[in-house]
Design a protein around this motif. Structure first.
Motif, PDB file in Angstrom:
ATOM      1  N   CYS A 167       5.129  -0.038  17.439  1.00 37.31           N
ATOM      2  CA  CYS A 167       5.075  -1.300  17.725  1.00 37.31           C
ATOM      3  C   CYS A 167       3.740  -2.015  17.237  1.00 37.31           C
ATOM      4  O   CYS A 167       3.474  -3.336  17.063  1.00 37.31           O
ATOM      5  CB  CYS A 167       5.535  -2.154  18.366  1.00 37.31           C
ATOM      6  N   LEU A 168       2.646  -1.438  17.929  1.00 39.42           N
ATOM      7  CA  LEU A 168       1.210  -1.631  17.988  1.00 39.42           C
ATOM      8  C   LEU A 168       0.394  -1.105  16.428  1.00 39.42           C
ATOM      9  O   LEU A 168      -0.496  -1.605  16.266  1.00 39.42           O
ATOM     10  CB  LEU A 168       0.928  -1.257  19.169  1.00 39.42           C
ATOM     11  N   MET A 169       0.871  -0.448  16.053  1.00 35.45           N
ATOM     12  CA  MET A 169       0.619   0.487  14.666  1.00 35.45           C
ATOM     13  C   MET A 169       0.686   0.620  13.504  1.00 35.45           C
ATOM     14  O   MET A 169       1.870  -0.190  13.206  1.00 35.45           O
ATOM     15  CB  MET A 169       0.817   2.134  15.238  1.00 35.45           C
ATOM     16  N   PHE A 170      -0.081  -0.213  13.109  1.00 30.07           N
ATOM     17  CA  PHE A 170       0.125  -0.616  11.419  1.00 30.07           C
ATOM     18  C   PHE A 170       0.827   0.744  10.420  1.00 30.07           C
ATOM     19  O   PHE A 170       0.299   1.542  10.904  1.00 30.07           O
ATOM     20  CB  PHE A 170      -0.994  -1.158  10.848  1.00 30.07           C
ATOM     21  N   ALA A 171       1.831   0.707   9.781  1.00 29.50           N
ATOM     22  CA  ALA A 171       2.996   1.632   8.632  1.00 29.50           C
ATOM     23  C   ALA A 171       1.224   2.182   7.726  1.00 29.50           C
ATOM     24  O   ALA A 171       1.543   3.268   7.381  1.00 29.50           O
ATOM     25  CB  ALA A 171       3.467   0.865   8.298  1.00 29.50           C
TER      26      ALA A 171
ATOM     27  N   ILE B 176       0.985  -0.851   0.467  1.00 29.01           N
ATOM     28  CA  ILE B 176      -0.010  -0.278   0.008  1.00 29.01           C
ATOM     29  C   ILE B 176       0.773   1.250   0.009  1.00 29.01           C
ATOM     30  O   ILE B 176       1.835   1.374   1.156  1.00 29.01           O
ATOM     31  CB  ILE B 176      -1.124   0.085   1.123  1.00 29.01           C
ATOM     32  N   GLU B 177       0.615   2.443  -0.730  1.00 27.35           N
ATOM     33  CA  GLU B 177       1.187   3.637  -0.956  1.00 27.35           C
ATOM     34  C   GLU B 177       1.044   4.484   0.334  1.00 27.35           C
ATOM     35  O   GLU B 177      -0.664   4.447  -0.067  1.00 27.35           O
ATOM     36  CB  GLU B 177       1.280   3.818  -2.353  1.00 27.35           C
ATOM     37  N   ILE B 178       1.986   4.902   1.364  1.00 26.76           N
ATOM     38  CA  ILE B 178       1.558   5.416   2.127  1.00 26.76           C
ATOM     39  C   ILE B 178       2.311   7.644   2.120  1.00 26.76           C
ATOM     40  O   ILE B 178       2.903   6.767   1.376  1.00 26.76           O
ATOM     41  CB  ILE B 178       1.381   5.060   3.286  1.00 26.76           C
ATOM     42  N   LYS B 179       1.083   8.235   1.877  1.00 28.09           N
ATOM     43  CA  LYS B 179       1.787   9.424   2.323  1.00 28.09           C
ATOM     44  C   LYS B 179       1.987  10.416   3.901  1.00 28.09           C
ATOM     45  O   LYS B 179       1.064   9.632   4.191  1.00 28.09           O
ATOM     46  CB  LYS B 179       1.367  10.425   1.990  1.00 28.09           C
ATOM     47  N   PHE B 180       2.998  10.694   4.108  1.00 32.74           N
ATOM     48  CA  PHE B 180       3.302  11.543   5.926  1.00 32.74           C
ATOM     49  C   PHE B 180       4.069  12.416   5.887  1.00 32.74           C
ATOM     50  O   PHE B 180       5.431  12.132   5.089  1.00 32.74           O
ATOM     51  CB  PHE B 180       2.785   9.976   6.752  1.00 32.74           C
ATOM     52  N   SER B 181       3.826  13.196   7.226  1.00 38.02           N
ATOM     53  CA  SER B 181       5.072  13.641   7.236  1.00 38.02           C
ATOM     54  C   SER B 181       5.868  13.389   8.724  1.00 38.02           C
ATOM     55  O   SER B 181       5.619  12.539   9.301  1.00 38.02           O
ATOM     56  CB  SER B 181       4.427  15.144   8.381  1.00 38.02           C
TER      57      SER B 181
ATOM     58  N   MET C   5      -3.149 -16.002   6.733  1.00 42.76           N
ATOM     59  CA  MET C   5      -3.195 -16.136   4.808  1.00 42.76           C
ATOM     60  C   MET C   5      -2.671 -14.674   5.007  1.00 42.76           C
ATOM     61  O   MET C   5      -2.662 -13.854   5.320  1.00 42.76           O
ATOM     62  CB  MET C   5      -5.067 -15.581   5.011  1.00 42.76           C
ATOM     63  N   ASN C   6      -2.157 -14.619   3.317  1.00 46.68           N
ATOM     64  CA  ASN C   6      -2.571 -13.175   2.758  1.00 46.68           C
ATOM     65  C   ASN C   6      -3.790 -11.938   2.832  1.00 46.68           C
ATOM     66  O   ASN C   6      -4.492 -12.386   2.577  1.00 46.68           O
ATOM     67  CB  ASN C   6      -1.471 -13.418   1.483  1.00 46.68           C
ATOM     68  N   ILE C   7      -3.066 -11.190   3.121  1.00 44.63           N
ATOM     69  CA  ILE C   7      -4.156  -9.393   2.897  1.00 44.63           C
ATOM     70  C   ILE C   7      -4.035  -9.686   1.167  1.00 44.63           C
ATOM     71  O   ILE C   7      -2.984  -9.388   0.907  1.00 44.63           O
ATOM     72  CB  ILE C   7      -3.967  -8.871   3.719  1.00 44.63           C
ATOM     73  N   GLU C   8      -5.556  -9.625   0.789  1.00 47.94           N
ATOM     74  CA  GLU C   8      -5.198  -9.244  -0.281  1.00 47.94           C
ATOM     75  C   GLU C   8      -6.282  -7.993  -0.608  1.00 47.94           C
ATOM     76  O   GLU C   8      -6.078  -7.666  -1.439  1.00 47.94           O
ATOM     77  CB  GLU C   8      -6.509 -11.189  -1.472  1.00 47.94           C
ATOM     78  N   ASN C   9      -6.961  -8.007   0.439  1.00 43.68           N
ATOM     79  CA  ASN C   9      -7.471  -6.605   0.009  1.00 43.68           C
ATOM     80  C   ASN C   9      -7.042  -5.399   1.202  1.00 43.68           C
ATOM     81  O   ASN C   9      -6.760  -5.893   2.049  1.00 43.68           O
ATOM     82  CB  ASN C   9      -8.952  -6.446  -0.200  1.00 43.68           C
ATOM     83  N   TYR C  10      -6.946  -4.105   0.822  1.00 43.76           N
ATOM     84  CA  TYR C  10      -7.308  -2.979   1.937  1.00 43.76           C
ATOM     85  C   TYR C  10      -7.877  -2.368   2.114  1.00 43.76           C
ATOM     86  O   TYR C  10      -7.868  -1.225   1.025  1.00 43.76           O
ATOM     87  CB  TYR C  10      -5.710  -2.634   2.454  1.00 43.76           C
ATOM     88  N   GLU C  11      -8.668  -1.667   2.545  1.00 45.84           N
ATOM     89  CA  GLU C  11     -10.051  -0.440   2.545  1.00 45.84           C
ATOM     90  C   GLU C  11      -9.186   0.027   3.473  1.00 45.84           C
ATOM     91  O   GLU C  11      -9.970  -0.106   4.724  1.00 45.84           O
ATOM     92  CB  GLU C  11     -11.035  -1.364   2.043  1.00 45.84           C
TER      93      GLU C  11
ATOM     94  N   VAL D  44       3.906  -0.112   1.714  1.00 38.94           N
ATOM     95  CA  VAL D  44       4.540  -0.944   2.763  1.00 38.94           C
ATOM     96  C   VAL D  44       3.241  -2.428   2.762  1.00 38.94           C
ATOM     97  O   VAL D  44       2.118  -2.296   1.926  1.00 38.94           O
ATOM     98  CB  VAL D  44       4.150   0.138   4.023  1.00 38.94           C
ATOM     99  N   SER D  45       3.543  -2.933   3.234  1.00 36.14           N
ATOM    100  CA  SER D  45       2.788  -3.599   3.585  1.00 36.14           C
ATOM    101  C   SER D  45       1.622  -4.550   4.841  1.00 36.14           C
ATOM    102  O   SER D  45       1.910  -3.289   5.294  1.00 36.14           O
ATOM    103  CB  SER D  45       3.739  -5.482   3.349  1.00 36.14           C
ATOM    104  N   PRO D  46       1.203  -4.692   4.621  1.00 42.73           N
ATOM    105  CA  PRO D  46      -0.038  -3.732   5.369  1.00 42.73           C
ATOM    106  C   PRO D  46      -0.027  -3.925   7.068  1.00 42.73           C
ATOM    107  O   PRO D  46      -0.539  -4.381   7.934  1.00 42.73           O
ATOM    108  CB  PRO D  46      -1.701  -4.809   4.598  1.00 42.73           C
ATOM    109  N   THR D  47       0.491  -5.229   6.899  1.00 44.02           N
ATOM    110  CA  THR D  47       0.797  -5.916   8.434  1.00 44.02           C
ATOM    111  C   THR D  47       1.690  -5.586   8.310  1.00 44.02           C
ATOM    112  O   THR D  47       1.948  -5.883  10.108  1.00 44.02           O
ATOM    113  CB  THR D  47       0.995  -7.577   7.980  1.00 44.02           C
TER     114      THR D  47
END
Lengths: 163, 286, 771
Positions: free
Chosen positions: A63-67, A5-10, B1-7, A20-23
């Motif tokens: 460590c508890l916040m997703f990127a 996922i593309e993210i933008k932040f300051s 499982m791999n995450i396929e969607n992020y919303e 970044v990966s969502p996890t």
């Protein structure tokens, strides 16, 4: 192919954009993708505070916040606290009061101390040593025994509101 | 499982629509989700839905005698709410004994409830307030809301009555009646950063020594947080004296079903139950 | 020499002042790079498969799927490497190939391109075991027919220590009062904030550079080499800053050779980092011990005899934990004047995890017992805790049965100051009266004392430290010392010594102590020795450099070297402080002048201590120190919660060098002891660790920290650098029993097994109410 996922932040006042990966945690992103190794992975479950950073002016355990959740937000890390002119007042107080031994917990501890000084919940009243200790409850230090940490923050309380 | 969607929905309607595809993990503050997924205690589902940007799920308001706290309201928001401090201080007190400053800043009220820990710190005061949770769902192509009493929301450790395609949007409760006093205690010795061995709230209106509107809620002594109805019945309408306190303590002892675990023995949890009910009645009854 | 300069510089001392640590600014800004932060080009991630069994035969290990995973560069099991033994008694192996003996055991390891791949590879390794009957308690392990942990030790006996002095039987027969007590002290662990981490890198010729958290770099090479099958000389140890140590890094543990073996197998740098869970399960603990102690006392309050049986749960392998009787017995036999003493300590192999050294090294356990027993004996004879201790305290010049020379004994001073500063006796009496007053808040005050080595401990053949000191052309000093900086602040102390002797500013001194290829030998950071030993070596080096400089200055002027001094970067006349020449100018004249003289001195300091003889007699340390600590507590008799309100610490420190540093060491030690007293315990059940997280293993946090008042007794130790003694273990040793004694004072219940958790206290009060 895993999702990115593309993210933008300051980040420390500078606009940042990355994928970044969502996890991925915010701490992992800072350390592994942005080379900001001041914040530490010491427990990974929010029990020690060594990874503390400021997000939109509030400290969190990175460590508890997703990127992905950094998107659109304002982050400040320990690396963004000092200026060209030298150490920030809290950092200097920690040095001068001998609060730092091994130092591993200190970037997180100092970020939490800075937050505490800026967000004294009882704004009309000067923070006491007990208030400071309570505010640092989520930051574990195994070297100092906390006394000098509280000394340092108490000194900044006086310095920032001397009256 | 791999995450396929992020919303990243920005409204309740959008979020609930996303949820209808099923197989989704909801991300709010992340303070429980992160350790649970890294330790393997919980698996990510196919879609990760970050609800942090749903502004309508934030905030504390009172309207016509009903309080509404948006599900995404953080524990810090509650701790710093002047409104709650003045009108429902037991919520602020519980927030003050919640984890650490950093976790309070991130953890959402809905997250603490949906995590359904028997030791969830914010649940106890909400049970004293007879709170309800509002769940948003999607029926026949349209947003559908339902309310459920918080006490009925919990079905077991980590288990709730919420369906996989629902979203907990807010917590509501009626303004406490005149003279309503509610107090909260949690096991230490740390002031906050502890998973409660026992947490307890007692609330009542006390008039000339007689208690009414009695509510007793206890955490970490059963598979879910409980309302100690039999104990409440013992106290309701009665003159609070030493023998009534003894009776209430005995009733509470019968209502809890604690277990031994790494944090405390069943014996100690029962013991603390007795200590806390006496202490809380002493405060509430005065 | 030029005409006298106008300046007059007064003598200023830096000894006893508050000096911030030189490493603190980088640590405050997050710049400091720990190994945990380091990345080398082509570096791989190492990961260990730890067993999930406590005692089992390894039938097979299938690594095929792991090896086939893209991104995996090596998968090692015990069968891939020679059977290399290491550890103080050579009973440990980097990777276990035949059987596993405890939950800490390592059965396979991988090196992969990322953490994620390494984790996946570990999950793909299949191990087939045949479970063996386990044994967990030390006493069961010693019983007939118990499961055997190591086949070459069929009786499960590991190490045994025995010391006896005087006629115990006769002393017992002649005693007015004889009592016997049993104590049990728990598994606790260091909880270094920086998880264990190591980075290994072989060069093309087979030499190993290892980036290690070790606190004993020179002997580390000797101990690591046998686990790798290479020559100790082929190991270079680099020590980046470390996130806490506290004794946990005084031995080689399997993850270190495993990482090196992975680096060797892959010919790439490999870094291996523990998770917090691994840190709790797979790193050392403090030694748990069961004690039986018989003590005698006469009605006049004089101690008659003390006899101690210590049973140590060795766990599956031997690290430093089972060797702690060496220090432990010195307290039992030598703390207070006891005419007849006896100590027997036996360690038994079990299928539990195993202990290393941990700040206090055996004395934490001994002091919990002796300080509790002293209070009980005082009560038996009807004396107050202060008078009873003073009656039995040794005086200067006494020698303990094991030969510890108490040439300048300040035990009595410490007790008197502690009692006086806290108004001990009146509070103690009032608290006893308050026990029976209704209410759930009870208050207690308690004292504890101990003795510890304060001038190193000669447990190796040498207890020395080397120093190389050089001054460059700009009067900047570089001090290369063998002594490691692990956060405790030795860099500041050594800088102060150089400042004091050479009159140069703090900022002009660089301490180098992170590379075994540069540093001269040192035995390691342990035994409260570094200020004393490394300080003495630095002091001698600095004095030699000073002499060289002043001799050169004297040669150029009409005065003797003795009439000169070094102050603020100048050579001055000692009597009036008038500056003669700037130091940097003099150094350049020495260097580039006719004599071509460079100031570059070396020193090796060996303290005048003695190794123990085979009967455990000898003055093991060059100096001994006492401390007396008072704890004041509040006990909630409903919940059982104990709140420590205040700790007053009185300790013979010889001389304060860095006041900021010594306070920090004392306060930090007190915090560790606070956890030992009240909350910390690694809960073991059937060999497994039940609480491997900060959530359920409770270290003290800021709000639990009591007010701390420190009083330093400055005895000006003859042997110590500037009079200083080693200080940093006693604060981690004494508070816990002072707290237990204070709890007794509050509620009249004695605890024989720390920690005094709320549940334990509540249960004891509950039981007492039925008696």
């Amino acid at each position: 192919m895993s999702l990115e996922i593309e993210i933008k932040f300051s980040l420390n006042g500078r606009q940042t954009r990355l994928k970044v990966s969502p996890t991925m945690t915010t701490l992992a992103m800072l350390r592994e993708k942005l080379d900001l190794t001041g914040g530490k992975l010491a427990c990974g479950e929010g029990e020690c505070g060594a990874c503390t950073v400021l997000v939109d002016g509030h400290t969190i355990n990175s460590c508890l916040m997703f990127a992905v959740d950094c998107d659109g937000r304002e982050l400040q890390t320990i690396e963004g606290l000092a200026t060209d002119a030298g150490l920030e007042i809290v950092q200097q107080a920690f040095v001068d009061h001998g609060a730092i031994q091994c130092g591993y917990c200190m970037p997180g501890m100092i970020m939490q101390a800075r937050y505490l000084l800026d967000h004294n919940p009882d704004k009309g009243r000067k923070m006491t040593r007990d208030d400071i200790a309570r505010g640092l409850e989520g930051n574990v230090c195994r070297c100092s025994g906390y006394t000098k940490v509280v000394d340092a923050v108490a000194a900044v309380v006086l310095e920032e509101s001397p009256s | 499982m791999n995450i396929e969607n992020y919303e990243v929905p920005v409204s309740i309607v959008e979020a609930v629509q996303s949820l209808q595809h099923g197989d989704a993990t909801i991300l709010a503050g992340g303070t429980d989700l992160t350790p649970q997924t890294t330790s393997g205690a919980k698996e990510f589902l196919r879609t990760l839905i970050n609800i942090q940007h749903i502004e309508e799920m934030r905030g504390i308001s009172v309207d016509d005698g009903r309080y509404r706290i948006g599900g995404l309201t953080t524990v810090t928001d509650i701790l710093e709410s002047a409104l709650l401090a003045a009108e429902v201080p037991v919520l602020v007190d519980a927030a003050d004994h919640f984890a650490s400053s950093q976790i309070r800043n991130a953890a959402s009220l809905a997250g603490n409830i949906c995590n359904a820990s028997p030791a969830g710190d914010m649940i106890i005061p909400l049970l004293l307030l007879d709170a309800e949770v509002e769940l948003a769902g999607w029926i026949d192509g349209t947003l559908s809301m339902r309310s459920i009493a918080l006490i009925d929301f919990f079905t077991g450790p980590g288990k709730t009555a919420m369906q996989g395609n629902e979203l907990l949007t807010s917590i509501v409760f009626a303004a406490p009646v005149e003279g309503f006093r509610a107090e909260f205690l949690k096991s230490g010795p740390r002031p906050a950063l502890e998973i409660s061995m026992v947490s307890m709230g007692v609330a009542a209106v006390q008039k000339e020594g007689v208690l009414s509107n009695v509510r007793v809620a206890i955490g970490a002594v059963a598979p879910t947080p409980i309302r100690a109805r039999a104990t409440e019945a013992v106290l309701e309408g009665q003159l609070l004296d030493e023998s009534l306190v003894d009776e209430a303590a005995a009733a509470a002892g019968r209502e809890v079903s604690p277990i031994d675990d790494v944090r405390a023995s069943a014996w100690y949890r029962s013991h603390l139950t007795g200590v806390y009910i006496r202490r809380l009645l002493n405060v509430v009854g005065n | 020499m030029s005409a006298a300069m106008e300046k007059s510089l007064a003598k200023k001392t830096v000894i006893g002042t508050r000096v911030p640590k030189p490493d603190a600014p980088d640590k405050a800004t997050g710049r400091t790079r720990y190994i945990n932060d380091m990345v080398l080009p082509r570096m791989l991630v190492g990961k260990i498969l730890h067993t999930d069994r406590v005692h089992a035969k390894i039938i097979s290990i299938d690594t095929r799927a792991a090896k086939a995973l893209p991104g995996v560069h090596a998968v090692l099991t015990g069968d891939d490497i020679p059977e290399l033994r290491f550890g103080p008694t050579r009973d440990n192996f980097p990777l276990k190939s035949k059987k596993v003996r405890c939950i800490r055991d390592e059965v396979a390891a991988v090196a992969a391109e990322s953490e994620e791949i390494a984790d996946q590879a570990i999950a793909l390794i299949k191990v087939e075991y045949k479970d063996l009957k386990p044994v967990f308690s030390a006493s069961e392990a010693l019983s007939k027919g118990a499961p055997v942990v190591h086949e070459d030790h069929p009786d499960n006996r590991s190490l045994y220590y025995e010391f006896s002095h005087g006629d115990i039987a006769a002393a017992e027969a002649a005693s007015d009062i004889v009592v016997e007590h049993e104590f049990e002290v728990p598994y606790v662990t260091h909880c270094c904030m920086g998880p264990s981490c190591v980075l290994a890198d072989f060069d093309t010729t087979g030499k190993l550079t290892i980036y290690s958290q070790t606190q004993y770099p020179y002997n580390y090479k000797m101990d690591l080499a046998p686990a790798l099958g290479i020559h100790p000389g082929d190991i270079r140890v680099i020590q980046p800053p470390v996130g806490g140590a506290f004794g946990s890094k005084l031995d080689v543990y399997p993850f270190e050779p495993i990482c090196a073996l992975l680096a060797k197998a892959t010919r790439r740098p490999v870094k291996l980092t523990f998770s917090r869970e691994e840190e709790f399960i797979n790193s050392p603990t403090r030694q748990p011990v069961e004690f039986r102690i018989r003590s005698g006392v006469n009605k006049d309050g004089s101690l008659t005899f003390r006899s101690v049986d210590a049973l140590l749960n060795n766990g599956a392998y031997t690290s430093w934990g089972p060797t702690t009787p060496v220090i432990q017995m010195r307290t039992f036999t030598g703390h207070f004047r006891v005419p007849a003493v006896e100590y027997k300590g036996l360690a038994a192999y079990t299928n539990n995890v195993y202990a290393g050294s941990f700040r206090g090294y055996g004395n934490v356990q001994a002091t919990f017992v002796t300080a509790s027993v002293m209070d009980m004996l005082a009560e038996e004879v009807g004396m107050d805790p202060i008078a009873f201790r003073l009656k039995n305290a040794q005086k200067s010049g006494e020698v303990t049965p094991q030969g510890s020379i108490l040439d300048d004994c300040r035990l009595g001073d410490c007790i008197e100051i502690a009692a006086g500063k806290t108004d001990f006796l009146s509070k103690h009496a009032a608290n006893i009266k308050n026990r029976d007053v209704p209410g759930t808040r009870k208050y207690g005050i308690g004292i504890a004392t101990s003795i510890h080595n304060a001038g190193g401990a000669k447990i190796h053949k040498s207890d020395g430290c080397g120093t190389i000191l050089k001054l460059d052309d700009y009067a900047r000093a570089t001090l290369i010392t063998g002594a490691s900086e692990i956060g405790q602040g030795i860099d500041a102390v050594l800088s102060q010594i150089v400042m004091e002797e050479l009159g140069i500013p703090f900022a002009d001194i660089t301490i180098v102590n992170n590379d075994s290829a540069l540093g001269p030998w040192d035995v390691g950071v342990h035994a409260s020795r570094t200020t004393f030993i490394a300080g003495n070596s630095a002091l001698r080096a600095a004095r030699a450099a000073r002499k060289q400089v002043l001799d050169a200055a004297a040669k150029q002027s009409n005065v003797t070297a003795e009439q000169l001094d070094l102050r603020e970067g100048h050579v001055v006349q000692a009597d009036n402080g008038v500056a003669i020449i700037k130091l940097d100018r003099l150094l350049r004249q020495m260097h580039f002048g006719e004599d071509h003289e460079l100031v570059m001195v070396t020193d090796y300091y060996e303290p005048n201590s003695e190794p123990e003889d085979r009967n455990h007699v000898g003055n093991l340390s060059a100096s001994w120190a006492h401390g007396a600590y008072v704890a004041e507590v509040e006990v909630d008799t409903g919940t059982g919660e104990v709140k420590v309100l205040k700790i007053t610490a009185v300790q013979d420190v010889g001389r304060v060098i860095n006041r900021l540093g010594i306070e920090g060491q004392m306060e930090g030690g007190i915090s560790v002891s606070l956890g030992y007293a009240l909350s910390e315990q690694l809960q073991m059940e059937d060999g497994k660790v039940l609480n491997p997280s900060f959530r359920d293993y409770k270290v003290p946090t800021a709000p639990e920290t009591p007010e701390i008042e420190l009083h330093f007794v400055e005895s000006d130790c003859k042997e110590g650098p500037m009079g200083a003694k080693g200080i940093a273990e006693l604060p981690a040793i004494i508070p816990a029993p002072a707290i237990a004694n204070a709890v007794y004072n509050a509620i009249g219940v004695r605890f024989f097994a720390p920690p005094l958790t709320p549940e334990k206290v509540a249960r004891a009060l509950h039981q007492a109410s039925f008696q």
